[in-house]
Design a protein around this motif. Structure first.
Motif, PDB file in Angstrom:
ATOM      1  N   PHE A 112       0.818  -1.258   0.173  1.00  0.00           N
ATOM      2  CA  PHE A 112       0.110  -0.016  -0.247  1.00  0.00           C
ATOM      3  C   PHE A 112       0.877   1.173  -0.040  1.00  0.00           C
ATOM      4  O   PHE A 112       0.321   2.443  -0.507  1.00  0.00           O
ATOM      5  CB  PHE A 112      -1.081   0.044   1.169  1.00  0.00           C
ATOM      6  CG  PHE A 112      -1.934  -1.222   1.441  1.00  0.00           C
ATOM      7  CD1 PHE A 112      -2.676  -1.618   0.304  1.00  0.00           C
ATOM      8  CD2 PHE A 112      -1.891  -2.087   2.629  1.00  0.00           C
ATOM      9  CE1 PHE A 112      -3.630  -2.613   0.184  1.00  0.00           C
ATOM     10  CE2 PHE A 112      -2.737  -3.114   2.415  1.00  0.00           C
ATOM     11  CZ  PHE A 112      -3.485  -3.348   1.456  1.00  0.00           C
ATOM     12  N   ASP A 113       2.087   1.154   0.431  1.00  0.00           N
ATOM     13  CA  ASP A 113       3.110   2.459   0.538  1.00  0.00           C
ATOM     14  C   ASP A 113       4.179   2.292  -0.514  1.00  0.00           C
ATOM     15  O   ASP A 113       5.060   2.975  -0.539  1.00  0.00           O
ATOM     16  CB  ASP A 113       3.621   2.369   1.944  1.00  0.00           C
ATOM     17  CG  ASP A 113       4.190   1.317   2.351  1.00  0.00           C
ATOM     18  OD1 ASP A 113       4.630   0.168   1.556  1.00  0.00           O
ATOM     19  OD2 ASP A 113       5.034   1.352   3.308  1.00  0.00           O
ATOM     20  N   ASP A 114       4.047   1.310  -1.637  1.00  0.00           N
ATOM     21  CA  ASP A 114       4.976   1.029  -2.718  1.00  0.00           C
ATOM     22  C   ASP A 114       5.017   2.270  -3.708  1.00  0.00           C
ATOM     23  O   ASP A 114       4.112   2.328  -4.447  1.00  0.00           O
ATOM     24  CB  ASP A 114       4.949  -0.293  -3.218  1.00  0.00           C
ATOM     25  CG  ASP A 114       5.808  -0.516  -4.278  1.00  0.00           C
ATOM     26  OD1 ASP A 114       6.346   0.289  -4.944  1.00  0.00           O
ATOM     27  OD2 ASP A 114       6.415  -1.690  -4.482  1.00  0.00           O
ATOM     28  N   GLU A 115       6.073   3.299  -3.547  1.00  0.00           N
ATOM     29  CA  GLU A 115       5.964   4.514  -4.030  1.00  0.00           C
ATOM     30  C   GLU A 115       5.933   4.258  -5.678  1.00  0.00           C
ATOM     31  O   GLU A 115       5.315   5.020  -6.570  1.00  0.00           O
ATOM     32  CB  GLU A 115       6.946   5.389  -3.894  1.00  0.00           C
ATOM     33  CG  GLU A 115       6.607   6.772  -4.541  1.00  0.00           C
ATOM     34  CD  GLU A 115       7.897   7.957  -3.823  1.00  0.00           C
ATOM     35  OE1 GLU A 115       7.609   8.946  -4.379  1.00  0.00           O
ATOM     36  OE2 GLU A 115       8.243   7.482  -2.865  1.00  0.00           O
ATOM     37  N   ASP A 116       6.850   3.357  -5.957  1.00  0.00           N
ATOM     38  CA  ASP A 116       7.031   2.925  -7.683  1.00  0.00           C
ATOM     39  C   ASP A 116       5.783   2.502  -8.104  1.00  0.00           C
ATOM     40  O   ASP A 116       5.269   2.734  -9.336  1.00  0.00           O
ATOM     41  CB  ASP A 116       8.243   2.132  -7.849  1.00  0.00           C
ATOM     42  CG  ASP A 116       9.616   2.601  -7.474  1.00  0.00           C
ATOM     43  OD1 ASP A 116       9.632   3.893  -7.632  1.00  0.00           O
ATOM     44  OD2 ASP A 116      10.252   1.852  -7.367  1.00  0.00           O
ATOM     45  N   ALA A 117       5.301   1.479  -7.368  1.00  0.00           N
ATOM     46  CA  ALA A 117       3.952   0.800  -7.861  1.00  0.00           C
ATOM     47  C   ALA A 117       2.626   1.790  -7.955  1.00  0.00           C
ATOM     48  O   ALA A 117       1.956   1.836  -8.915  1.00  0.00           O
ATOM     49  CB  ALA A 117       3.645  -0.413  -6.953  1.00  0.00           C
ATOM     50  N   ILE A 118       2.510   2.653  -6.887  1.00  0.00           N
ATOM     51  CA  ILE A 118       1.574   3.655  -7.068  1.00  0.00           C
ATOM     52  C   ILE A 118       1.739   4.657  -8.162  1.00  0.00           C
ATOM     53  O   ILE A 118       0.834   5.219  -8.792  1.00  0.00           O
ATOM     54  CB  ILE A 118       1.505   4.352  -5.546  1.00  0.00           C
ATOM     55  CG1 ILE A 118       1.113   3.302  -4.488  1.00  0.00           C
ATOM     56  CG2 ILE A 118       0.487   5.608  -5.693  1.00  0.00           C
ATOM     57  CD1 ILE A 118       1.112   3.986  -3.170  1.00  0.00           C
ATOM     58  N   SER A 119       3.136   4.903  -8.567  1.00  0.00           N
ATOM     59  CA  SER A 119       3.379   5.671  -9.569  1.00  0.00           C
ATOM     60  C   SER A 119       2.903   5.024 -10.920  1.00  0.00           C
ATOM     61  O   SER A 119       2.356   5.821 -11.713  1.00  0.00           O
ATOM     62  CB  SER A 119       4.899   6.018  -9.925  1.00  0.00           C
ATOM     63  OG  SER A 119       5.346   6.849  -8.513  1.00  0.00           O
TER      64      SER A 119
ATOM     65  N   PRO B 208      -5.297  13.867  -9.648  1.00  0.00           N
ATOM     66  CA  PRO B 208      -5.704  14.332  -8.490  1.00  0.00           C
ATOM     67  C   PRO B 208      -6.268  12.838  -7.342  1.00  0.00           C
ATOM     68  O   PRO B 208      -6.168  11.851  -8.059  1.00  0.00           O
ATOM     69  CB  PRO B 208      -7.210  14.743  -8.681  1.00  0.00           C
ATOM     70  CG  PRO B 208      -7.537  14.070 -10.173  1.00  0.00           C
ATOM     71  CD  PRO B 208      -6.218  14.077 -10.870  1.00  0.00           C
ATOM     72  N   VAL B 209      -5.987  13.334  -6.049  1.00  0.00           N
ATOM     73  CA  VAL B 209      -6.172  12.076  -5.190  1.00  0.00           C
ATOM     74  C   VAL B 209      -7.432  12.722  -4.279  1.00  0.00           C
ATOM     75  O   VAL B 209      -7.451  13.695  -3.689  1.00  0.00           O
ATOM     76  CB  VAL B 209      -4.954  11.954  -4.281  1.00  0.00           C
ATOM     77  CG1 VAL B 209      -5.192  10.989  -3.214  1.00  0.00           C
ATOM     78  CG2 VAL B 209      -3.811  11.677  -5.067  1.00  0.00           C
TER      79      VAL B 209
ATOM     80  N   VAL C 182       3.044  11.196  -5.543  1.00  0.00           N
ATOM     81  CA  VAL C 182       2.771  10.810  -6.827  1.00  0.00           C
ATOM     82  C   VAL C 182       1.665  11.440  -7.656  1.00  0.00           C
ATOM     83  O   VAL C 182       2.041  11.758  -8.871  1.00  0.00           O
ATOM     84  CB  VAL C 182       2.298   9.221  -6.319  1.00  0.00           C
ATOM     85  CG1 VAL C 182       1.501   8.677  -8.029  1.00  0.00           C
ATOM     86  CG2 VAL C 182       3.541   8.422  -6.045  1.00  0.00           C
ATOM     87  N   GLY C 183       0.665  11.768  -6.785  1.00  0.00           N
ATOM     88  CA  GLY C 183      -0.348  12.649  -7.268  1.00  0.00           C
ATOM     89  C   GLY C 183       0.137  13.948  -8.182  1.00  0.00           C
ATOM     90  O   GLY C 183      -0.270  14.207  -9.269  1.00  0.00           O
ATOM     91  N   ALA C 184       0.859  14.688  -7.366  1.00  0.00           N
ATOM     92  CA  ALA C 184       1.409  15.833  -7.936  1.00  0.00           C
ATOM     93  C   ALA C 184       2.540  15.777  -9.067  1.00  0.00           C
ATOM     94  O   ALA C 184       2.447  16.305  -9.947  1.00  0.00           O
ATOM     95  CB  ALA C 184       2.304  16.648  -6.703  1.00  0.00           C
TER      96      ALA C 184
END
Length: 411
Positions: free
Chosen positions: A56-63, A94-95, A87-89
Protein backbone atom coordinates in the motif's frame (compact mmCIF):
# COMPACT_ATOMS: atom_id res chain seq x y z
CA UNK A 1 -12.89 18.59 -12.94
CA UNK A 2 -15.18 16.21 -14.83
CA UNK A 3 -13.59 13.06 -16.24
CA UNK A 4 -14.65 11.51 -19.55
CA UNK A 5 -17.37 8.97 -18.84
CA UNK A 6 -17.47 6.39 -20.34
CA UNK A 7 -13.71 6.01 -20.58
CA UNK A 8 -12.36 7.14 -17.20
CA UNK A 9 -10.14 4.97 -15.01
CA UNK A 10 -10.03 5.09 -11.22
CA UNK A 11 -6.86 3.85 -9.50
CA UNK A 12 -7.59 2.39 -6.06
CA UNK A 13 -5.03 1.69 -3.34
CA UNK A 14 -6.50 -1.44 -1.80
CA UNK A 15 -8.24 -4.36 -3.46
CA UNK A 16 -10.53 -5.75 -0.77
CA UNK A 17 -14.30 -5.99 -0.65
CA UNK A 18 -14.74 -2.22 -0.90
CA UNK A 19 -12.66 -2.16 -4.08
CA UNK A 20 -14.72 -5.07 -5.39
CA UNK A 21 -18.06 -3.32 -4.86
CA UNK A 22 -16.62 -0.05 -6.18
CA UNK A 23 -15.61 -1.78 -9.41
CA UNK A 24 -19.06 -3.37 -9.69
CA UNK A 25 -20.67 0.07 -9.38
CA UNK A 26 -18.23 1.70 -11.82
CA UNK A 27 -18.77 -0.77 -14.64
CA UNK A 28 -22.30 0.34 -15.68
CA UNK A 29 -21.00 3.91 -15.99
CA UNK A 30 -18.23 2.78 -18.33
CA UNK A 31 -15.56 3.52 -15.72
CA UNK A 32 -12.64 1.10 -15.26
CA UNK A 33 -11.11 0.38 -11.86
CA UNK A 34 -7.48 -0.70 -11.41
CA UNK A 35 -6.52 -1.77 -7.89
CA UNK A 36 -3.21 -2.04 -6.07
CA UNK A 37 -2.96 -4.65 -3.34
CA UNK A 38 -0.23 -6.94 -1.96
CA UNK A 39 -2.51 -10.00 -2.08
CA UNK A 40 -2.38 -11.72 -5.48
CA UNK A 41 -5.83 -12.16 -7.02
CA UNK A 42 -7.35 -9.87 -4.38
CA UNK A 43 -11.14 -9.85 -3.81
CA UNK A 44 -11.58 -6.86 -6.15
CA UNK A 45 -10.01 -8.71 -9.09
CA UNK A 46 -13.07 -10.26 -10.78
CA UNK A 47 -14.86 -6.95 -11.50
CA UNK A 48 -11.73 -4.75 -11.66
CA UNK A 49 -9.96 -4.17 -14.95
CA UNK A 50 -6.57 -5.09 -13.48
CA UNK A 51 -4.53 -5.41 -10.30
CA UNK A 52 -1.01 -4.25 -9.46
CA UNK A 53 0.46 -6.56 -6.81
CA UNK A 54 2.37 -4.30 -4.43
CA UNK A 55 2.31 -2.84 -0.92
CA UNK A 56 0.00 0.00 0.00
CA UNK A 57 3.01 2.33 0.41
CA UNK A 58 5.04 1.17 -2.61
CA UNK A 59 5.85 4.48 -4.30
CA UNK A 60 7.01 2.97 -7.59
CA UNK A 61 3.90 0.82 -7.87
CA UNK A 62 1.59 3.71 -6.97
CA UNK A 63 3.35 5.77 -9.65
CA UNK A 64 2.55 2.99 -12.12
CA UNK A 65 -1.05 3.05 -10.90
CA UNK A 66 -1.21 6.83 -11.42
CA UNK A 67 0.04 6.46 -15.00
CA UNK A 68 -2.98 4.27 -15.73
CA UNK A 69 -5.56 6.35 -13.86
CA UNK A 70 -7.41 9.64 -14.22
CA UNK A 71 -7.93 9.90 -10.44
CA UNK A 72 -6.52 8.08 -7.40
CA UNK A 73 -8.41 6.99 -4.31
CA UNK A 74 -8.00 4.44 -1.50
CA UNK A 75 -10.26 1.91 0.17
CA UNK A 76 -8.03 1.27 3.19
CA UNK A 77 -6.52 3.70 5.68
CA UNK A 78 -3.16 1.92 5.49
CA UNK A 79 -2.46 3.92 2.33
CA UNK A 80 0.43 6.36 2.73
CA UNK A 81 -0.75 9.98 2.37
CA UNK A 82 2.76 11.29 1.70
CA UNK A 83 3.27 8.85 -1.17
CA UNK A 84 -0.18 9.59 -2.60
CA UNK A 85 0.44 13.33 -2.40
CA UNK A 86 3.87 13.09 -4.04
CA UNK A 87 2.80 10.68 -6.78
CA UNK A 88 -0.37 12.63 -7.53
CA UNK A 89 1.55 15.88 -7.89
CA UNK A 90 4.24 14.32 -10.10
CA UNK A 91 1.71 12.62 -12.36
CA UNK A 92 -0.80 15.47 -12.40
CA UNK A 93 -3.47 13.07 -11.13
CA UNK A 94 -5.90 14.23 -8.40
CA UNK A 95 -6.20 12.21 -5.18
CA UNK A 96 -9.59 12.04 -3.45
CA UNK A 97 -10.32 12.29 -0.61
CA UNK A 98 -7.25 14.48 -0.17
CA UNK A 99 -4.04 13.15 1.42
CA UNK A 100 -4.50 15.77 4.16
CA UNK A 101 -7.85 14.20 5.01
CA UNK A 102 -6.22 10.77 5.20
CA UNK A 103 -3.52 12.16 7.53
CA UNK A 104 -6.21 13.54 9.81
CA UNK A 105 -8.19 10.31 9.89
CA UNK A 106 -5.16 8.05 10.43
CA UNK A 107 -4.43 9.63 13.83
CA UNK A 108 -7.38 9.53 16.23
CA UNK A 109 -5.99 12.35 18.35
CA UNK A 110 -5.49 14.59 15.31
CA UNK A 111 -8.99 13.62 14.12
CA UNK A 112 -10.60 14.54 17.45
CA UNK A 113 -8.73 17.84 17.63
CA UNK A 114 -9.68 18.75 14.06
CA UNK A 115 -13.36 18.06 14.68
CA UNK A 116 -13.38 19.84 18.05
CA UNK A 117 -11.74 22.89 16.47
CA UNK A 118 -14.41 22.85 13.73
CA UNK A 119 -17.24 22.69 16.27
CA UNK A 120 -18.11 19.06 15.48
CA UNK A 121 -19.29 17.30 18.67
CA UNK A 122 -16.93 14.56 19.88
CA UNK A 123 -16.52 12.82 23.24
CA UNK A 124 -14.25 14.58 25.73
CA UNK A 125 -10.70 13.36 25.11
CA UNK A 126 -7.10 13.67 26.27
CA UNK A 127 -3.73 12.74 24.74
CA UNK A 128 -1.95 9.92 26.55
CA UNK A 129 1.82 9.52 26.36
CA UNK A 130 2.63 7.64 29.50
CA UNK A 131 1.08 6.68 32.82
CA UNK A 132 0.99 10.22 34.22
CA UNK A 133 -1.15 11.37 31.27
CA UNK A 134 -3.47 8.42 31.76
CA UNK A 135 -3.92 9.16 35.47
CA UNK A 136 -4.71 12.78 34.60
CA UNK A 137 -7.24 11.54 32.03
CA UNK A 138 -8.95 9.43 34.70
CA UNK A 139 -9.20 12.54 36.88
CA UNK A 140 -10.72 14.57 34.04
CA UNK A 141 -12.85 11.97 32.24
CA UNK A 142 -13.76 9.50 34.97
CA UNK A 143 -13.32 5.76 35.34
CA UNK A 144 -13.57 3.68 33.27
CA UNK A 145 -12.61 5.47 30.07
CA UNK A 146 -12.02 4.36 26.48
CA UNK A 147 -8.36 4.09 25.51
CA UNK A 148 -7.54 4.08 21.79
CA UNK A 149 -4.29 3.65 19.90
CA UNK A 150 -3.82 6.82 17.90
CA UNK A 151 -2.93 4.89 14.73
CA UNK A 152 -3.48 1.48 13.21
CA UNK A 153 -6.76 0.42 14.81
CA UNK A 154 -9.30 -1.42 12.64
CA UNK A 155 -12.64 -3.07 13.48
CA UNK A 156 -12.22 -2.22 17.15
CA UNK A 157 -8.64 -3.46 17.39
CA UNK A 158 -6.45 -1.09 19.40
CA UNK A 159 -9.44 0.17 21.41
CA UNK A 160 -10.52 -0.98 24.87
CA UNK A 161 -12.25 0.37 27.99
CA UNK A 162 -9.84 0.54 30.95
CA UNK A 163 -10.45 1.19 34.65
CA UNK A 164 -6.91 1.81 35.88
CA UNK A 165 -3.33 2.30 34.73
CA UNK A 166 -2.61 -1.32 35.64
CA UNK A 167 -5.57 -2.43 33.53
CA UNK A 168 -4.29 -0.34 30.61
CA UNK A 169 -0.76 -1.75 30.88
CA UNK A 170 -2.12 -5.30 30.91
CA UNK A 171 -4.22 -4.59 27.82
CA UNK A 172 -1.85 -2.39 25.81
CA UNK A 173 1.61 -2.66 27.35
CA UNK A 174 3.39 0.57 26.42
CA UNK A 175 1.17 3.60 27.10
CA UNK A 176 2.75 6.00 24.60
CA UNK A 177 0.73 7.12 21.58
CA UNK A 178 -2.87 6.82 22.79
CA UNK A 179 -5.95 8.98 23.13
CA UNK A 180 -8.29 8.65 26.10
CA UNK A 181 -11.99 9.39 25.61
CA UNK A 182 -14.88 9.58 28.01
CA UNK A 183 -16.76 6.29 28.02
CA UNK A 184 -19.98 7.43 26.39
CA UNK A 185 -23.24 6.09 27.80
CA UNK A 186 -25.16 5.73 24.55
CA UNK A 187 -28.64 4.65 23.57
CA UNK A 188 -27.49 3.29 20.22
CA UNK A 189 -24.73 3.51 17.64
CA UNK A 190 -25.60 5.35 14.46
CA UNK A 191 -23.86 6.19 11.21
CA UNK A 192 -24.39 8.42 8.23
CA UNK A 193 -22.86 7.82 4.82
CA UNK A 194 -22.08 11.24 3.36
CA UNK A 195 -20.66 12.17 -0.02
CA UNK A 196 -18.83 15.29 -1.14
CA UNK A 197 -18.99 15.92 -4.86
CA UNK A 198 -17.68 18.55 -7.23
CA UNK A 199 -19.52 21.49 -5.70
CA UNK A 200 -22.35 19.47 -4.18
CA UNK A 201 -22.87 17.12 -1.23
CA UNK A 202 -25.44 14.61 -0.02
CA UNK A 203 -26.19 12.36 2.93
CA UNK A 204 -27.84 8.96 3.06
CA UNK A 205 -30.48 8.07 5.67
CA UNK A 206 -29.32 7.62 9.27
CA UNK A 207 -28.40 4.02 10.04
CA UNK A 208 -28.65 2.15 13.35
CA UNK A 209 -25.72 -0.25 13.86
CA UNK A 210 -25.57 -3.33 16.06
CA UNK A 211 -22.06 -4.27 17.19
CA UNK A 212 -20.78 -7.27 19.12
CA UNK A 213 -17.14 -7.69 20.17
CA UNK A 214 -16.42 -4.40 18.35
CA UNK A 215 -17.53 -5.92 15.00
CA UNK A 216 -20.51 -4.60 13.06
CA UNK A 217 -23.14 -7.35 12.89
CA UNK A 218 -26.25 -5.61 11.53
CA UNK A 219 -27.41 -2.25 10.18
CA UNK A 220 -31.05 -1.15 10.33
CA UNK A 221 -32.32 1.70 8.14
CA UNK A 222 -33.92 4.04 8.97
CA UNK A 223 -32.47 4.04 12.48
CA UNK A 224 -35.00 3.18 15.17
CA UNK A 225 -34.78 6.53 16.94
CA UNK A 226 -36.62 9.84 16.92
CA UNK A 227 -36.96 12.21 14.01
CA UNK A 228 -35.09 14.81 16.07
CA UNK A 229 -32.09 12.53 16.59
CA UNK A 230 -32.02 11.55 12.91
CA UNK A 231 -32.11 15.23 11.97
CA UNK A 232 -29.30 16.05 14.38
CA UNK A 233 -27.19 13.11 13.13
CA UNK A 234 -27.53 14.38 9.56
CA UNK A 235 -26.53 17.88 10.66
CA UNK A 236 -23.43 16.54 12.41
CA UNK A 237 -22.49 14.47 9.36
CA UNK A 238 -22.79 17.57 7.18
CA UNK A 239 -20.48 19.44 9.56
CA UNK A 240 -17.96 16.58 9.29
CA UNK A 241 -17.96 16.89 5.49
CA UNK A 242 -17.25 20.60 5.78
CA UNK A 243 -14.28 19.91 8.09
CA UNK A 244 -12.59 17.52 5.63
CA UNK A 245 -11.17 18.05 2.17
CA UNK A 246 -11.66 16.18 -1.06
CA UNK A 247 -14.38 14.43 -3.01
CA UNK A 248 -15.81 11.03 -2.24
CA UNK A 249 -17.80 9.02 0.28
CA UNK A 250 -17.24 9.20 4.04
CA UNK A 251 -18.55 6.75 6.63
CA UNK A 252 -19.37 8.75 9.78
CA UNK A 253 -19.88 6.68 12.94
CA UNK A 254 -21.90 8.34 15.70
CA UNK A 255 -23.15 7.80 19.24
CA UNK A 256 -26.65 8.73 20.32
CA UNK A 257 -25.87 9.66 23.91
CA UNK A 258 -28.27 8.44 26.59
CA UNK A 259 -30.14 11.30 28.23
CA UNK A 260 -29.90 11.73 32.01
CA UNK A 261 -33.27 11.22 33.66
CA UNK A 262 -34.99 13.53 36.12
CA UNK A 263 -36.79 12.15 39.14
CA UNK A 264 -40.04 11.97 37.16
CA UNK A 265 -38.37 9.91 34.43
CA UNK A 266 -38.16 12.73 31.89
CA UNK A 267 -34.91 13.76 30.25
CA UNK A 268 -35.43 17.48 30.81
CA UNK A 269 -34.11 18.35 27.35
CA UNK A 270 -34.93 17.96 23.69
CA UNK A 271 -32.95 15.26 21.85
CA UNK A 272 -32.38 17.52 18.85
CA UNK A 273 -31.26 20.74 20.50
CA UNK A 274 -27.55 20.43 19.77
CA UNK A 275 -26.68 19.69 23.41
CA UNK A 276 -24.28 16.86 22.64
CA UNK A 277 -26.91 14.16 22.19
CA UNK A 278 -25.16 13.05 18.97
CA UNK A 279 -21.37 12.64 19.05
CA UNK A 280 -18.90 11.60 16.37
CA UNK A 281 -17.10 8.37 17.20
CA UNK A 282 -14.86 7.88 14.16
CA UNK A 283 -14.82 8.70 10.44
CA UNK A 284 -13.69 6.59 7.49
CA UNK A 285 -12.67 8.52 4.33
CA UNK A 286 -14.12 5.85 2.04
CA UNK A 287 -17.24 3.72 1.57
CA UNK A 288 -18.15 2.02 4.83
CA UNK A 289 -19.51 -1.33 5.98
CA UNK A 290 -22.58 0.33 7.48
CA UNK A 291 -23.42 1.72 4.02
CA UNK A 292 -23.58 -1.60 2.20
CA UNK A 293 -27.36 -1.55 2.58
CA UNK A 294 -27.45 1.26 -0.03
CA UNK A 295 -26.82 -1.20 -2.88
CA UNK A 296 -30.37 -2.55 -2.68
CA UNK A 297 -31.90 -0.01 -0.31
CA UNK A 298 -31.26 3.31 -2.08
CA UNK A 299 -31.60 4.72 -5.58
CA UNK A 300 -27.83 5.24 -5.91
CA UNK A 301 -25.49 3.17 -3.73
CA UNK A 302 -22.58 4.56 -1.74
CA UNK A 303 -20.26 2.97 -4.30
CA UNK A 304 -21.95 4.59 -7.29
CA UNK A 305 -21.84 7.89 -5.41
CA UNK A 306 -18.09 7.45 -4.82
CA UNK A 307 -17.55 6.87 -8.55
CA UNK A 308 -19.70 9.89 -9.45
CA UNK A 309 -17.86 12.12 -6.98
CA UNK A 310 -14.40 10.99 -8.10
CA UNK A 311 -15.29 11.58 -11.74
CA UNK A 312 -16.88 14.99 -11.10
CA UNK A 313 -20.35 13.78 -12.11
CA UNK A 314 -23.60 14.99 -10.53
CA UNK A 315 -24.45 12.97 -7.43
CA UNK A 316 -27.28 10.46 -7.50
CA UNK A 317 -30.42 10.22 -5.39
CA UNK A 318 -29.73 9.08 -1.79
CA UNK A 319 -33.40 8.46 -0.98
CA UNK A 320 -34.24 5.17 0.74
CA UNK A 321 -36.39 2.95 -1.48
CA UNK A 322 -37.82 1.08 1.53
CA UNK A 323 -36.76 0.04 5.03
CA UNK A 324 -33.61 -2.10 4.77
CA UNK A 325 -31.53 -4.36 7.01
CA UNK A 326 -27.98 -5.56 6.32
CA UNK A 327 -26.29 -8.42 8.22
CA UNK A 328 -22.60 -9.25 7.94
CA UNK A 329 -21.46 -12.79 7.18
CA UNK A 330 -18.47 -13.38 9.47
CA UNK A 331 -16.00 -16.15 10.10
CA UNK A 332 -16.83 -18.29 13.13
CA UNK A 333 -15.21 -16.70 16.21
CA UNK A 334 -13.78 -20.04 17.37
CA UNK A 335 -12.72 -21.48 14.01
CA UNK A 336 -9.13 -21.86 12.90
CA UNK A 337 -7.86 -19.84 9.98
CA UNK A 338 -8.13 -21.97 6.86
CA UNK A 339 -9.12 -21.97 3.19
CA UNK A 340 -12.88 -22.19 3.06
CA UNK A 341 -15.95 -22.29 0.89
CA UNK A 342 -19.44 -21.08 1.67
CA UNK A 343 -22.27 -23.52 2.38
CA UNK A 344 -25.99 -22.91 2.73
CA UNK A 345 -26.55 -20.43 -0.09
CA UNK A 346 -29.74 -22.15 -1.40
CA UNK A 347 -31.24 -22.08 2.09
CA UNK A 348 -30.37 -18.42 2.59
CA UNK A 349 -31.87 -17.44 -0.77
CA UNK A 350 -35.17 -19.27 -0.23
CA UNK A 351 -36.33 -15.93 1.11
CA UNK A 352 -36.89 -14.00 -2.10
CA UNK A 353 -36.30 -10.66 -0.34
CA UNK A 354 -32.70 -11.60 0.53
CA UNK A 355 -29.70 -10.41 -1.52
CA UNK A 356 -26.30 -12.04 -0.96
CA UNK A 357 -22.94 -10.35 -1.50
CA UNK A 358 -19.88 -12.64 -1.38
CA UNK A 359 -16.51 -10.93 -1.10
CA UNK A 360 -14.41 -13.61 -2.78
CA UNK A 361 -11.92 -14.13 0.06
CA UNK A 362 -10.36 -17.57 -0.08
CA UNK A 363 -9.37 -17.69 3.58
CA UNK A 364 -11.78 -17.54 6.51
CA UNK A 365 -10.54 -16.28 9.86
CA UNK A 366 -12.33 -15.66 13.17
CA UNK A 367 -14.81 -12.79 12.74
CA UNK A 368 -13.45 -11.91 9.31
CA UNK A 369 -16.00 -10.14 7.08
CA UNK A 370 -16.68 -12.61 4.29
CA UNK A 371 -19.87 -11.13 2.84
CA UNK A 372 -23.24 -9.69 3.75
CA UNK A 373 -26.93 -10.21 3.20
CA UNK A 374 -29.56 -7.51 2.72
CA UNK A 375 -33.33 -7.59 3.19
CA UNK A 376 -35.62 -4.85 1.84
CA UNK A 377 -39.30 -4.56 2.76
CA UNK A 378 -41.71 -2.78 5.06
CA UNK A 379 -41.24 -3.73 8.72
CA UNK A 380 -37.75 -3.27 10.19
CA UNK A 381 -38.28 -5.82 12.95
CA UNK A 382 -39.37 -8.46 10.46
CA UNK A 383 -36.53 -7.57 8.09
CA UNK A 384 -34.02 -7.97 10.90
CA UNK A 385 -35.32 -11.46 11.64
CA UNK A 386 -35.18 -12.40 7.94
CA UNK A 387 -31.66 -11.08 7.50
CA UNK A 388 -30.47 -12.94 10.60
CA UNK A 389 -32.11 -16.15 9.40
CA UNK A 390 -30.42 -15.88 6.01
CA UNK A 391 -27.06 -15.12 7.58
CA UNK A 392 -27.40 -17.99 10.05
CA UNK A 393 -28.20 -20.40 7.20
CA UNK A 394 -24.69 -19.79 5.86
CA UNK A 395 -21.61 -21.61 7.14
CA UNK A 396 -18.06 -22.41 6.08
CA UNK A 397 -16.49 -25.77 5.31
CA UNK A 398 -12.89 -26.58 4.59
CA UNK A 399 -11.84 -26.36 0.96
CA UNK A 400 -9.88 -29.14 -0.72
CA UNK A 401 -9.01 -27.03 -3.77
CA UNK A 402 -5.24 -27.00 -4.23
CA UNK A 403 -5.24 -23.52 -5.82
CA UNK A 404 -6.43 -21.81 -2.61
CA UNK A 405 -3.78 -19.45 -1.28
CA UNK A 406 -3.83 -17.40 1.93
CA UNK A 407 -4.85 -13.76 1.58
CA UNK A 408 -3.79 -12.54 5.00
CA UNK A 409 -3.25 -8.90 3.99
CA UNK A 410 -6.98 -8.35 3.51
CA UNK A 411 -9.08 -7.45 6.56
Amino acid sequence: MTLPVPGATIGVVGGGQLGRMLAEAASPLGVDVVVLDPTPDAPACPPAADQLVAGFDDEDAISDLAERADVLTYEIELADPDVLESVGADAGVPVHPSPDTLRTIQDKLVQNRAFADAGVPVPDFRAVDGEADLEAAFDDLGQPLMLKARTGGYDGRGNAPVESAADARETFGDLDGYVAEELVDFERELSVIAVSGDGDAATFPVTENVHEAEILRESVVPARTSDEVRKRATEVATDVLEALDGRGVFGIELFERASPRDADGSTGRSPGDGDGRVLVNEVAPRPHNSGHYTIEGCHASQFEQHVRALCGLPLGDTTLRAPTVMANVLGDPDAETRPAVLDGVPSALRDDRISLHWYGKREVRPLRKMGHVTAVGDNRGELLLRARAARDALSFRESTDDHDQPDSTQP
